[in-house]
Design an enzyme around this catalytic site. Structure first.
Site: not given
Ligand code: 13P
Length: 249
Positions: A9, A11, A94, A96, A166, A172, A212
């Protein structure tokens, strides 16, 4: 048999030039793999990504879509528009999107329905906040996110659904869930699906872990019985580390 899947992803990262570079690096580094590989660039780069990956087994996925067919939804993108540029799968739910764009279970349910109606695959994300885990509400939170958006679906739709756990506190942050925490939640999710549907569906659905994941921890996490791959953020932005994660299976 459920599939192993590693999805990147991206982003809101990578402009057109960076998208082209990363994709050509991925094509160069890719060896034969038993896992399905997916990448989710930003909307404006989906067409280019589709073109570049057309002859490969790497699948292009959207990070979002709207639930309506078409119409007065300024700034939004429909399922049909995605399909027209060769995108046949979408990430929905997601954290976010839930946190910054107020997407709730009801909206997500509509988006899931629309994607499936258009014969797209859905990577459906869910996960608890740190407070939920600290108060031992993580199972309850995850259960309601899944039930509210997915458990109205007929059994036949589940072949197009990929689940992605997740935990928000691991996204992150560099603080990944332990392999045991991931396994515990994934087994719980599989049990929920078995109870509401049947074991044939629960054993076939791929459940990805996200939060992560790095080359250093992927092997241990992917080694768990109910973890069928990963949804990768930061580490998917570097071709070598993304490939190292893919090769951790
Ligand atoms: P990270 O791998 O940067 O923690 O992000 C995970 C994520 O949100 C994938 O959709």
């Amino acid at each position: 048999m459920r599939k192993n899947i590693v999805a990147g992803n991206w982003k809101m990262n990578n402009d057109l030039a960076a998208t082209k570079t990363l994709i050509s690096e991925l094509i160069e580094l890719k060896k034969t793999s038993n896992s399905e590989i997916m990448i989710a660039p930003t909307f404006v780069n989906l067409l280019e990504a589709s073109k570049l990956l057309k002859e490969t087994s790497i699948q292009v996925v959207s990070q979002n879509m709207h639930y309506a067919e078409s119409g007065a939804f300024t700034g939004e993108i429909s399922a049909k528009m995605l399909k027209a540029v060769g995108v046949n799968a979408v990430i929905l739910g997601h954290s976010e999107r839930r946190e910054y764009f107020n997407e709730d279970d009801l909206i997500l349910k509509e988006k899931v329905d629309k994607a499936l109606q258009e014969s797209m695959d859905v990577i459906f994300c869910f996960g608890e906040q740190l407070d939920d885990r600290n108060s031992e509400n993580h199972f309850k939170v995850v259960e309601s996110q899944i039930k509210n958006a997915l458990f109205h679906l007929p059994s036949s739709s589940w072949k197009s659904v990929i689940l992605a756990y997740e935990p928000v506190w691991a996204i992150g942050t560099g603080q990944t869930a332990s392999p045991e925490q991931a396994q515990e939640m994934h087994a719980y999710i599989r049990k929920l699906v078995a109870e509401h549907y049947n074991t044939s569906i629960s054993e076939d659905v791929s459940i990805l872990y996200g939060g992560s994941v790095k080359p250093e921890n992927a092997k241990e996490i992917f080694g768990k019985l109910d973890v069928d791959g990963g949804l990768i953020g930061g580490a998917a932005l570097d071709a070598k580390s993304f490939m190292a994660i893919i090769n951790s299976f």
